[in-house]
Scaffold this active site. Structure first.
Site: not given
Length: 294
Positions: A2-3, A52, A284
């Site tokens: 989820p962003e 978030k 990332r």
DNA sequence: GATTAATGCTAAA
DNA sequence: TTAGCCTTAATCT
């Protein structure tokens, strides 16, 4: 994963299905048993997202603070008042799961046996919500909730006057690469790996540009595009950053058509044909088009 | 059945 | 900068 847009949808959904209701709070898995006891039986009065992070406010002044992390997800089910409440979170799903509402033919009679490691279960008279896999799950005070929010930068999904200027200031005073800064939640709250890559592409900004080398104008446009892209995400329940003109599906993009560069390493840039590049920064994956972003 | 990767973050080294 | 956390779905053997 989820962003920010997913967490904002969650907050809205919690407000819709549980707002004002007394909740039974438990931890079938056991890891949150002590925290659950602090909230059990209280009414949930409000649900807020900042970036978030999700905050559920209860009658006794306590908050349930949840951060889904990389694998967390909420599942919902219940009677007709839960219709449309979709499950949100969890990686590698195309958008939010459509099967979150478990229609039992209008004879809802309580939540099912917990499946898997359910960290928290919330139950009202009308339905339930299960949390699993979250990286943060805590019962905290209002003061602690304020402290948690104070660590975060402006959220593009909050229409707060001054936030745009605040983002520009926070971006321009750092010499770190903008591709890293966009993932820094104290600079910009709610952007994750997909929006990072897609918004930089749409703005034609090289991810390696130092923050302090950006002009205030381009930083402002970056904010504006984050607002636009993430607002679309809240509306759609999935991240789509390409325009309809690029889709072959009638109602929405097919798999692989929703993004410009994210997960398209080695493929041709949709705009200039250059091969989309991939590297790792901050553990990332970073995708960008060397042709368009410079 | 085992392995891997995933929209994240923290704390230790 | 690396290890660790935490869970699931997809991808292997």
């Amino acid at each position: 994963m989820p962003e920010g847009h997913s967490v904002h949808r969650l907050a809205r959904q919690f407000q819709d299905v549980f707002g004002g209701s007394a909740l039974r709070v438990s931890s079938p898995q056991g890891r949150f048993a002590a925290g659950a006891a602090l909230l059990d039986g209280q009414r949930m009065l409000g649900a807020t997202a900042h970036g978030k992070q999700l905050f559920l406010r209860f009658d006794n002044g306590m908050y349930l603070h949840v951060h889904l992390g990389l694998y967390g997800a909420w599942d919902f089910g219940g009677d007709e008042t839960f219709r449309g409440a979709s499950s949100i979170g969890a990686p590698r799903r195309i958008g939010e799961r459509e099967s979150g509402f478990e229609d039992d033919g209008g004879t809802y009679s309580g939540p099912p046996e917990p499946v898997g490691a359910v960290r928290v279960r919330l139950v009202s008279a009308h339905g339930w919500a299960d949390l699993r896999g979250a990286s943060t799950c805590a019962a905290i005070t209002g003061e602690e909730a304020r402290a948690a929010r104070a660590k975060l930068g402006p959220d593009p999904l909050h229409l707060v006057p001054g936030d745009r200027a605040e983002f520009i200031a926070r971006l321009l005073r750092r010499k770190t690469a903008v591709g890293l800064l966009l993932m820094d939640q104290s600079v910009l709250a709610g952007v994750g790996n997909i929006y990072r890559a897609e918004v930089l592409f749409r703005q034609g900004i090289d991810p390696w540009t130092p923050g302090n080398a950006l002009s205030p104008e381009s930083a402002g446009l970056l904010w504006d595009d984050a607002v636009a892209a993430m607002s679309d995400g809240v509306r759609d329940g999935r991240i789509i950053t390409t325009p309809a003109a690029l889709w072959s599906g009638g109602e929405g993009p097919l798999d692989g058509e929703a993004h410009y560069v994210y997960q398209r390493a080695g493929q041709d840039c949709r705009r200039c044909g250059t091969q989309v590049a991939l590297t790792e920064i901050g553990a990332r994956k970073l995708y960008w088009c060397p042709g368009c972003q410079n």
